[in-house]
Design an enzyme around this catalytic site. Structure first.
Site, PDB file in Angstrom:
ATOM      1  N   HIS A  85      33.590  65.606  26.283  1.00 21.49           N
ATOM      2  CA  HIS A  85      32.805  65.470  27.577  1.00 21.49           C
ATOM      3  C   HIS A  85      32.584  64.252  28.076  1.00 21.49           C
ATOM      4  CE1 HIS A  85      30.659  67.420  29.796  1.00 21.49           C
ATOM      5  NE2 HIS A  85      29.521  65.908  30.339  1.00 21.49           N
ATOM      6  N   ASP A 164      19.006  75.424  31.499  1.00 20.47           N
ATOM      7  CA  ASP A 164      19.707  73.943  31.786  1.00 20.47           C
ATOM      8  C   ASP A 164      20.854  74.397  32.786  1.00 20.47           C
ATOM      9  OD1 ASP A 164      21.383  71.716  32.134  1.00 20.47           O
ATOM     10  OD2 ASP A 164      23.410  72.285  32.323  1.00 20.47           O
ATOM     11  N   ARG A 171      18.053  70.228  40.850  1.00 17.74           N
ATOM     12  CA  ARG A 171      18.188  68.763  41.005  1.00 17.74           C
ATOM     13  C   ARG A 171      19.224  68.520  41.854  1.00 17.74           C
ATOM     14  NH1 ARG A 171      20.767  67.949  35.295  1.00 17.74           N
ATOM     15  NH2 ARG A 171      21.194  65.586  36.138  1.00 17.74           N
ATOM     16  N   SER A 186      20.603  67.250  29.831  1.00 17.03           N
ATOM     17  CA  SER A 186      21.756  68.351  30.262  1.00 17.03           C
ATOM     18  C   SER A 186      23.071  68.441  29.591  1.00 17.03           C
ATOM     19  CB  SER A 186      22.343  68.054  31.924  1.00 17.03           C
ATOM     20  OG  SER A 186      23.339  68.843  32.854  1.00 17.03           O
ATOM     21  N   LYS A 190      24.269  71.461  25.759  1.00 18.81           N
ATOM     22  CA  LYS A 190      25.119  72.276  25.707  1.00 18.81           C
ATOM     23  C   LYS A 190      25.853  71.422  25.171  1.00 18.81           C
ATOM     24  CE  LYS A 190      25.928  71.614  30.210  1.00 18.81           C
ATOM     25  NZ  LYS A 190      26.010  70.525  31.555  1.00 18.81           N
TER      26      LYS A 190
HETATM   27  N1  URA Z   1      26.768  66.283  33.596  1.00 17.82           N
HETATM   28  C1  URA Z   1      25.555  67.748  33.636  1.00 17.82           C
HETATM   29  O1  URA Z   1      26.655  68.930  33.032  1.00 17.82           O
HETATM   30  N2  URA Z   1      24.915  67.329  33.861  1.00 17.82           N
HETATM   31  C2  URA Z   1      24.293  66.772  34.676  1.00 17.82           C
HETATM   32  O2  URA Z   1      22.977  65.824  34.918  1.00 17.82           O
HETATM   33  C3  URA Z   1      25.431  65.637  34.934  1.00 17.82           C
HETATM   34  C4  URA Z   1      26.657  65.285  34.958  1.00 17.82           C
END
Ligand code: URA
Length: 428
Positions: A85, A164, A171, A186, A190
């Site tokens: 990621h 999320d 947010r 967050s 995932k």
């Molecule tokens: N990427 C995400 O998935 N969440 C965040 O809060 C920031 C970047």
């Protein structure tokens, strides 16, 4: 009567206290179900941004977000899984060559990706430039493709961490994206719910990244590595440079073309270096240490997986990629050495040309973006093309040109330039 209420939870964080496990479980669950209002959750998110969370709170918050939805299970696959990621950058097309490369080394890569918002691009937007390619797969299709091809890049389904999805959208419009506990939970909710066995985090640092400062990036990386490790996912993070954009292109179709060059054994050196560095980490996390991924770029096996991965999702790997209708060249202002190319300026220009979107619902232009013809350290001659701007809608050129102003420096010929390393540090 529920055991907690929103005002009580907000007040604890507002006053600098720590939330109990049961307060966290309650507020995340109630928000997901609509029992806590958006304005209450935004007050809590701002209190978290201002007052932080300790390790236990972040871990519990992450667990509560995972529990809001389904967990995927790849244990039936015949090979180990690894994912990466990136926290997001400019010209960051690394997922495109990386997923097939790692699959070509025997590891299954379940890559759930997102769309771009703001100046950072989104992997799905880039791949959608390929005629016919589709981002949405059912869980069953994803599992079948992982078994047959070894790599999938697709959109996360609605069932994964729905808390999320709702919180991230909130947010985004309340100035609370930049809270380290909220970013870490967050991303990791995932990735843990996705069920990968190993995870490599590419935490970007510099003008084109969320984290402009090395100390903040390090804290984010350490927090995420601890969350992953506690959840039984073998997790490491690389801190990598995002002061300069990656490669030579930022956009959609043009980044696909650059990725295909890398898969063909060529491509810009920095993209190859980072792809191979991340591939080595993913393979190590999956327990494979006797294969050099650089060989699989050279021998064409990563390209074979790419072609099968694109075809399996309806795309035609041989199709011509869309080309923008209009282009505009920016010449080098002087003869000398390019000593700075600012990632944020280039990212904003690509976004303003139509490669990115301002609102989630906006379409993107497949052909739009920026090509830079020199990288820091390269000699340039006055008048040579320095940038090519691409768009279908030429009225966008003016604002894109404005964002490039002040975004690069050309120093006198002969100036020594010391390139920094792309990988700044490794955590985990
Ligand atoms: N990427 C995400 O998935 N969440 C965040 O809060 C920031 C970047």
């Amino acid at each position: 009567m529920s055991q907690h209420d929103a005002i009580e939870v907000i007040s604890v964080k507002r006053d600098g206290g720590t939330l109990s496990d049961s307060q966290i479980d309650w507020v995340v669950d109630a928000y997901t179900r609509g029992g806590v209002a958006d304005e209450q959750m935004s007050a809590l998110a701002m209190a978290i941004l201002l007052n932080g969370m300790d390790r236990r709170e972040i871990s519990r918050w992450t667990a509560a977000m995972i529990a809001s939805g389904e967990r995927m299970d790849f244990s039936s696959l015949s090979r180990p899984t690894a994912d990466k990621h990136s926290t997001g950058g400019v010209g960051d097309k690394i997922t495109l060559p990386l997923a097939p490369l790692v699959a070509a080394c025997g590891v299954a890569v379940p890559q759930l990706s997102g769309r771009g918002l703001g100046h950072t691009g989104g992997t799905l937007d880039k791949l959608e430039a390929i005629p016919g390619w589709r981002a949405t797969l059912s869980n069953e299709e994803m599992l079948a493709q992982l078994e047959s091809v070894g790599a999938v890049i697709c959109a996360a389904g609605d069932g994964l961490a729905p808390a999320d999805k709702k919180l991230y959208a909130l947010r985004d419009v309340t100035g609370t994206v930049e809270a380290i506990p909220l970013i870490a939970s967050s991303i990791m909710s995932k990735k843990i719910a996705e069920g990968t066995g190993a995870l490599v985090l590419d935490v970007k640092v510099g003008s084109g990244a969320f984290m402009k400062d090395l100390g903040d990036a390090r804290e984010l990386a350490e927090t995420m590595v601890a969350l992953g490790t506690d959840a039984g996912v073998r997790t490491v993070a690389l801190l990598t440079d995002m002061a300069t954009p990656l490669g030579r292109t930022a956009g959609n179709a043009i980044e696909v073309a650059e990725s295909v060059e890398v898969l063909a054994g060529g491509g810009p050196a920095d993209v190859v270096e980072l792809t191979v560095a991340l591939a080595r980490e993913m393979l190590a996390g999956a327990g494979i240490t006797d294969i050099d991924p650089a060989d699989r770029l050279r021998d064409g096996s990563a390209m074979d997986v790419w072609r099968r991965m694109i075809s399996a999702q309806g795309g035609d790997p041989d199709a011509e990629l869309p080309v923008a209708r209009e282009s505009h060249v920016v010449p080098a202002p002087a003869t000398g050495v390019l000593t700075r190319l600012d990632a944020m300026s280039v990212g904003l220009a690509a976004w303003r040309l139509g490669a990115g979107r301002a609102r989630k619902e906006d379409p993107v232009q497949a052909g739009a973006g920026v090509v830079w013809h020199a990288r820091p350290g390269d000699a340039v001659t006055a008048g040579q093309p320095l940038f090519t701007l691409l768009t279908d809608t030429p009225e966008r050129f003016e604002r894109a040109l404005a964002s490039l102003e002040g975004g690069y420096d050309v120093a006198a010929a002969g100036t020594q330039y010391e390139p920094g390393s792309i990988v700044i540090d490794r955590i985990g």
